[in-house]
Scaffold this motif. Structure first.
Motif, PDB file in Angstrom:
ATOM      1  N   PHE A 257       0.869  -1.149  -0.102  1.00  0.00           N
ATOM      2  CA  PHE A 257      -0.039   0.149   0.134  1.00  0.00           C
ATOM      3  C   PHE A 257       0.767   1.265   0.055  1.00  0.00           C
ATOM      4  N   GLN A 258       0.549   2.221  -0.967  1.00  0.00           N
ATOM      5  CA  GLN A 258       1.210   3.473  -1.147  1.00  0.00           C
ATOM      6  C   GLN A 258       0.241   4.380  -1.417  1.00  0.00           C
ATOM      7  N   GLY A 259      -0.889   4.341  -0.941  1.00  0.00           N
ATOM      8  CA  GLY A 259      -1.932   5.225  -1.227  1.00  0.00           C
ATOM      9  C   GLY A 259      -2.492   5.309  -2.725  1.00  0.00           C
ATOM     10  N   LYS A 260      -1.981   4.617  -3.293  1.00  0.00           N
ATOM     11  CA  LYS A 260      -2.442   4.625  -4.917  1.00  0.00           C
ATOM     12  C   LYS A 260      -3.685   3.955  -5.328  1.00  0.00           C
ATOM     13  N   GLU A 261      -4.612   4.402  -6.366  1.00  0.00           N
ATOM     14  CA  GLU A 261      -6.016   4.181  -6.459  1.00  0.00           C
ATOM     15  C   GLU A 261      -5.915   2.487  -6.754  1.00  0.00           C
ATOM     16  N   GLY A 262      -6.814   1.810  -6.003  1.00  0.00           N
ATOM     17  CA  GLY A 262      -6.963   0.460  -6.288  1.00  0.00           C
ATOM     18  C   GLY A 262      -6.209  -0.287  -4.971  1.00  0.00           C
ATOM     19  N   GLN A 263      -5.330   0.172  -4.479  1.00  0.00           N
ATOM     20  CA  GLN A 263      -4.796  -0.574  -3.246  1.00  0.00           C
ATOM     21  C   GLN A 263      -5.436  -0.301  -1.914  1.00  0.00           C
ATOM     22  N   LYS A 264      -5.387  -1.479  -1.317  1.00  0.00           N
ATOM     23  CA  LYS A 264      -6.163  -1.613  -0.123  1.00  0.00           C
ATOM     24  C   LYS A 264      -5.064  -1.596   1.193  1.00  0.00           C
ATOM     25  N   VAL A 265      -5.635  -0.776   2.231  1.00  0.00           N
ATOM     26  CA  VAL A 265      -4.773  -0.704   3.355  1.00  0.00           C
ATOM     27  C   VAL A 265      -4.958  -2.125   4.119  1.00  0.00           C
ATOM     28  N   PRO A 266      -3.588  -2.572   4.463  1.00  0.00           N
ATOM     29  CA  PRO A 266      -3.551  -3.904   5.133  1.00  0.00           C
ATOM     30  C   PRO A 266      -4.340  -3.878   6.422  1.00  0.00           C
ATOM     31  N   GLU A 267      -4.529  -5.071   6.826  1.00  0.00           N
ATOM     32  CA  GLU A 267      -5.556  -5.251   8.165  1.00  0.00           C
ATOM     33  C   GLU A 267      -4.458  -4.595   9.344  1.00  0.00           C
ATOM     34  N   MET A 268      -5.110  -3.786  10.290  1.00  0.00           N
ATOM     35  CA  MET A 268      -4.467  -3.112  11.214  1.00  0.00           C
ATOM     36  C   MET A 268      -4.904  -3.978  12.534  1.00  0.00           C
ATOM     37  N   THR A 269      -4.325  -5.052  12.875  1.00  0.00           N
ATOM     38  CA  THR A 269      -4.617  -5.921  13.825  1.00  0.00           C
ATOM     39  C   THR A 269      -4.413  -5.189  15.315  1.00  0.00           C
ATOM     40  N   PRO A 270      -5.002  -5.667  16.169  1.00  0.00           N
ATOM     41  CA  PRO A 270      -4.899  -5.105  17.606  1.00  0.00           C
ATOM     42  C   PRO A 270      -3.345  -5.197  18.018  1.00  0.00           C
ATOM     43  N   ALA A 271      -2.500  -6.214  17.585  1.00  0.00           N
ATOM     44  CA  ALA A 271      -1.127  -6.103  17.728  1.00  0.00           C
ATOM     45  C   ALA A 271      -0.348  -4.979  17.049  1.00  0.00           C
ATOM     46  N   ILE A 272      -0.614  -4.768  15.960  1.00  0.00           N
ATOM     47  CA  ILE A 272      -0.174  -3.814  14.858  1.00  0.00           C
ATOM     48  C   ILE A 272      -0.387  -2.389  15.564  1.00  0.00           C
ATOM     49  N   VAL A 273      -1.539  -2.106  16.007  1.00  0.00           N
ATOM     50  CA  VAL A 273      -2.134  -0.745  16.582  1.00  0.00           C
ATOM     51  C   VAL A 273      -1.442  -0.533  17.876  1.00  0.00           C
ATOM     52  N   GLU A 274      -1.218  -1.540  18.630  1.00  0.00           N
ATOM     53  CA  GLU A 274      -0.414  -1.453  20.236  1.00  0.00           C
ATOM     54  C   GLU A 274       0.882  -1.181  19.759  1.00  0.00           C
ATOM     55  N   GLY A 275       1.389  -1.768  18.710  1.00  0.00           N
ATOM     56  CA  GLY A 275       2.855  -1.702  18.494  1.00  0.00           C
ATOM     57  C   GLY A 275       3.268  -0.269  18.169  1.00  0.00           C
ATOM     58  N   ILE A 276       2.340   0.231  17.325  1.00  0.00           N
ATOM     59  CA  ILE A 276       2.452   1.632  16.727  1.00  0.00           C
ATOM     60  C   ILE A 276       2.286   2.869  17.933  1.00  0.00           C
ATOM     61  N   SER A 277       1.312   2.286  18.817  1.00  0.00           N
ATOM     62  CA  SER A 277       1.164   3.388  20.008  1.00  0.00           C
ATOM     63  C   SER A 277       2.270   3.146  21.088  1.00  0.00           C
ATOM     64  N   ASN A 278       3.110   2.188  21.150  1.00  0.00           N
ATOM     65  CA  ASN A 278       4.040   1.914  21.878  1.00  0.00           C
ATOM     66  C   ASN A 278       5.384   2.598  21.335  1.00  0.00           C
ATOM     67  N   ARG A 279       5.466   2.712  19.926  1.00  0.00           N
ATOM     68  CA  ARG A 279       6.650   3.402  19.229  1.00  0.00           C
ATOM     69  C   ARG A 279       6.341   4.869  19.414  1.00  0.00           C
ATOM     70  N   TYR A 280       5.100   5.410  19.524  1.00  0.00           N
ATOM     71  CA  TYR A 280       4.829   6.975  19.653  1.00  0.00           C
ATOM     72  C   TYR A 280       5.114   7.295  21.328  1.00  0.00           C
ATOM     73  N   ILE A 281       4.696   6.315  22.104  1.00  0.00           N
ATOM     74  CA  ILE A 281       5.252   6.606  23.538  1.00  0.00           C
ATOM     75  C   ILE A 281       6.737   6.730  23.759  1.00  0.00           C
TER      76      ILE A 281
END
Length: 312
Positions: A257-281
């Motif tokens: 995914f690079q924001g181009k037409e026809g591309q789909k955002v990959p699944e943001m699982t709870p683990a992915i979301v938590e990992g991103i949150s931890n990186r921000y912290i």
């Protein structure tokens, strides 16, 4: 973990609301803004489907700190931060250009350079540079401020002035402020064992005064490397350990995914979301040198309403 991805407050003397990629901005009367940093996250100019817990609080509190720490360089829009996710400030008329400053060749600039590009926004880049190499002096590569649904576009200083987007004398001041802010951010980061790699600033006019707006030196607007190990990794051509939103972009690109037409955002699982949150912290604690204190998220909207009771 709870995330705030949408607000719809009704404040006294409210005249308008603007929903950005991350922030909800409420106009109060003629001269005041209430900016709510939500937990939305965007990449490639696309708002991703899941919010990131504590992200809004982190961005708001980092921005507030750096606005205070740079107020001696240029006036800024901040008046107060009545809630961990909210800044109240002066309403300014924004310039239609974002000032991007780069100290190192990486990210989108490296991707362009690798493809053969040797000039970005009218700034010539020498041959023979490597990924993550430090420029002799920081370079300014402005972009247009995109309308909703459009992408930011690179633009040169000469084009900005020729098109009348910013008067020449005012643009000279913006360049001066941009480099001074970047120098201060670099200095602060160095004390924390970090390298401020690149960042962006938004300016406007409050009356006749050029004013720094929005957020500064946050992981959404900036990229940081760890100082320790930088030289060794650079010499070996290895990826740098970094604190920025680039890891989100890389995860998206790795998943097609690079924001181009026809591309789909990959699944943001709870683990992915938590990992991103931890990186921000992690970034918050590294750049501020303070332990992150999580605000009460049991009812975020009610908390904000209570803290902004004077505006109701």
């Amino acid at each position: 973990m709870k995330a705030l991805t949408k607000t719809n407050f009704k404040f006294k003397n409210q005249t308008a609301i603007y929903n950005g990629k991350v922030r909800d901005v409420y106009s109060i009367g003629d001269d005041t803004l209430i900016m709510v940093a939500t937990d939305r996250i965007s990449a490639f100019d696309v708002i991703l489907p899941e919010g990131i817990p504590y992200k809004g609080q982190i961005l708001n509190q980092i921005a507030a700190k750096f606005l205070d720490d740079t107020a001696d360089i240029v006036p800024n829009w901040k008046i107060s931060t009545p809630d961990p996710m909210v800044t109240v400030g002066k309403k300014c008329v924004g310039y239609p250009v974002e000032m991007i400053v780069r100290g190192y060749l990486c990210g989108s600039a490296w991707r362009a350079y690798k493809s053969g590009v040797r000039e970005i926004c009218g700034v010539k880049i020498p041959d023979g540079m490597k990924e993550n190499q430090k420029f002799p002096t920081p370079i300014i590569t402005p972009t247009t401020k995109a309308e909703i649904g459009e992408h930011d576009a690179d633009i040169s200083k000469e084009e900005i002035i020729a098109k009348g987007l910013i008067p020449a004398d005012e643009y000279e001041k913006l360049e001066k402020y941009t480099l001074a802010l970047f120098a201060r951010g670099t200095e602060i980061a160095a004390k924390r064992g970090l390298i401020l790699v690149d960042t962006k600033y938004e300016f406007g006019k409050c009356g006749d005064e050029i004013t720094l707006m929005d957020e500064i030196h946050t992981p959404d607007s900036s990229r940081y490397f760890y100082s320790e190990g930088y030289e060794d990794k650079f010499k070996k051509g290895e990826p740098q350990k970094q604190l920025s939103k680039e890891f989100v972009r890389e995860w998206l690109m790795d998943n097609g995914f690079q924001g181009k037409e026809g591309q789909k955002v990959p699944e943001m699982t709870p683990a992915i979301v938590e990992g991103i949150s931890n990186r921000y912290i992690e970034l918050y604690e590294n750049i501020t040198g303070s332990k992150f204190v999580k605000a009460d998220t049991s009812d975020i909207l009610a908390r904000i309403e209570k803290n902004l009771a004077s505006f109701k």
